[in-house]
Design an enzyme around this catalytic site. Sequence first.
Site, PDB file in Angstrom:
ATOM      1  N   THR A 117      17.682  -7.123 -35.538  1.00 30.28           N
ATOM      2  CA  THR A 117      17.273  -7.892 -34.356  1.00 30.28           C
ATOM      3  C   THR A 117      18.486  -8.583 -33.750  1.00 30.28           C
ATOM      4  O   THR A 117      19.387  -9.005 -34.445  1.00 30.28           O
ATOM      5  CB  THR A 117      16.174  -8.929 -34.687  1.00 30.28           C
ATOM      6  OG1 THR A 117      15.843  -9.652 -33.490  1.00 30.28           O
ATOM      7  CG2 THR A 117      16.599  -9.910 -35.768  1.00 30.28           C
ATOM      8  N   ALA A 151      20.252  -0.126 -40.825  1.00 30.51           N
ATOM      9  CA  ALA A 151      19.213  -0.494 -41.798  1.00 30.51           C
ATOM     10  C   ALA A 151      18.850   0.679 -42.701  1.00 30.51           C
ATOM     11  O   ALA A 151      18.710   0.525 -43.919  1.00 30.51           O
ATOM     12  CB  ALA A 151      17.973  -0.986 -41.055  1.00 30.51           C
ATOM     13  N   CYS A 200     -10.555  -0.704 -17.042  1.00 33.23           N
ATOM     14  CA  CYS A 200     -11.510  -1.264 -18.002  1.00 33.23           C
ATOM     15  C   CYS A 200     -12.917  -0.731 -17.724  1.00 33.23           C
ATOM     16  O   CYS A 200     -13.401  -0.844 -16.575  1.00 33.23           O
ATOM     17  CB  CYS A 200     -11.507  -2.783 -17.893  1.00 33.23           C
ATOM     18  SG  CYS A 200     -12.808  -3.567 -18.861  1.00 33.23           S
ATOM     19  N   CYS A 249      -8.164  -5.192 -21.680  1.00 35.05           N
ATOM     20  CA  CYS A 249      -8.293  -5.389 -20.242  1.00 35.05           C
ATOM     21  C   CYS A 249      -7.496  -6.618 -19.794  1.00 35.05           C
ATOM     22  O   CYS A 249      -7.550  -7.670 -20.439  1.00 35.05           O
ATOM     23  CB  CYS A 249      -9.773  -5.583 -19.868  1.00 35.05           C
ATOM     24  SG  CYS A 249      -9.985  -5.990 -18.123  1.00 35.05           S
ATOM     25  N   TYR A 291       5.351   1.493 -20.733  1.00 33.79           N
ATOM     26  CA  TYR A 291       4.706   1.321 -22.040  1.00 33.79           C
ATOM     27  C   TYR A 291       4.147   2.638 -22.568  1.00 33.79           C
ATOM     28  O   TYR A 291       4.208   2.928 -23.755  1.00 33.79           O
ATOM     29  CB  TYR A 291       3.627   0.227 -21.966  1.00 33.79           C
ATOM     30  CG  TYR A 291       4.226  -1.151 -22.099  1.00 33.79           C
ATOM     31  CD1 TYR A 291       4.558  -1.912 -20.979  1.00 33.79           C
ATOM     32  CD2 TYR A 291       4.545  -1.678 -23.356  1.00 33.79           C
ATOM     33  CE1 TYR A 291       5.167  -3.155 -21.103  1.00 33.79           C
ATOM     34  CE2 TYR A 291       5.160  -2.910 -23.488  1.00 33.79           C
ATOM     35  CZ  TYR A 291       5.470  -3.648 -22.360  1.00 33.79           C
ATOM     36  OH  TYR A 291       6.093  -4.871 -22.480  1.00 33.79           O
ATOM     37  N   HIS A 316       4.577 -10.028 -31.995  1.00 35.17           N
ATOM     38  CA  HIS A 316       4.532  -9.650 -30.586  1.00 35.17           C
ATOM     39  C   HIS A 316       3.495  -8.588 -30.266  1.00 35.17           C
ATOM     40  O   HIS A 316       3.604  -7.900 -29.261  1.00 35.17           O
ATOM     41  CB  HIS A 316       5.923  -9.180 -30.127  1.00 35.17           C
ATOM     42  CG  HIS A 316       6.959 -10.249 -30.212  1.00 35.17           C
ATOM     43  ND1 HIS A 316       8.302  -9.985 -30.350  1.00 35.17           N
ATOM     44  CD2 HIS A 316       6.854 -11.602 -30.215  1.00 35.17           C
ATOM     45  CE1 HIS A 316       8.971 -11.139 -30.419  1.00 35.17           C
ATOM     46  NE2 HIS A 316       8.107 -12.122 -30.338  1.00 35.17           N
TER      47      HIS A 316
END
Length: 251
Positions: free
Chosen positions: A195, A238, A154, A126, A66, A118
């Site tokens: 998509t 696109a 956290c 956390c 990520y 999403h």
Amino acid sequence: MFAEELITAIKIARHIVVLTGAGVSAESGIPTFRDAQTGLWENFDATQLASPQGFQSDPELVWGWYEWRRAQVLGARPNPAHYAIVQFAEQVEQLTLITQNVDDLHERAGSPNVIRLHGSLHQPRCFACASPYAFPEAIPQEPAAGRRLPPSRCPHCNDYIRPGVVWFGESLPEAEWRRAELAAKACDVLLSIGTSALVWPAAQLPIDAARHGAVVVQINPDQTPLNAVARYNIQGKAGEILPGLVDAVAL
Ligand code: BV8
């Protein structure tokens, strides 16, 4: 370039829905969702990485993925597709923009009120107490595609920080899903852009729109299950198709 009936359908539409997926950010250099499994992650299935189980079984692998994706988004810019959607919204009576993406390129292009099904790469929280987490200013240590990274901790309960996205097996945010469903069932035209139409329940939206009499248009270089549902399948990128379509409607 575009069928006369399509231009007319868009011109007379009172409410248009635009549903976007990872393909709308492809020309900004952001790998599409299925392309984002390169490097260390290419041996993993997306649904494995993008899940609470995946994170719990290997937090450093998933957090590294990520942070790699977040670094790419921070280094990217909106492309002509994002800007065409902003212009489109200014030209039509009502446009509802629904995205499956977790980047913020629609907002950075100037789209207001984006319905995010999403979540977002920019809203970490956390894993245990759900307290929102503020990334330190610095751009993430970009793990070269192939490095694990220990998740931040956290400040309140010291558990792992997780991405603020909806993982597979997690429910979509209720208010956003409700708004998306209502718009899909009420609109006159639904444009599905970039998509693969494989992830549910988002993939249900164009089907609902068609069932309620809307004209469904798909813009995608590849075929998807939506080809059987859409009245117009415009094959292409696109960023190359949308500006021309928006100009054709403005005439
Ligand atoms: C849920 C965030 C209830 C994370 C993502 C039926 C009903 C309900 C659920 C299910 C169901 N069947 C199965 C399920 C379970 C599951 C699911 O859909 N599984 C799939 C794999 C079959 N769904 C869920 O779990 C959802 N939750 O339903 O809650 C519930 C609760 C508990 C238990 C069960 C159910 C949650 C789904 C959300 C998952 N999170 N993202 C993250 O990003 O890391 S989804 C993820 O994939 C992306 O965010 C994206 O939204 C989504 C789809 O990807 P695309 O955007 O389409 O991207 P992709 O790469 O696939 O395709 C890109 C396309 O662009 C291609 O077609 C390509 O040709 C095209 N393209 C390329 N370049 C261009 C282009 N197009 C235009 N221009 C270009 N230049």
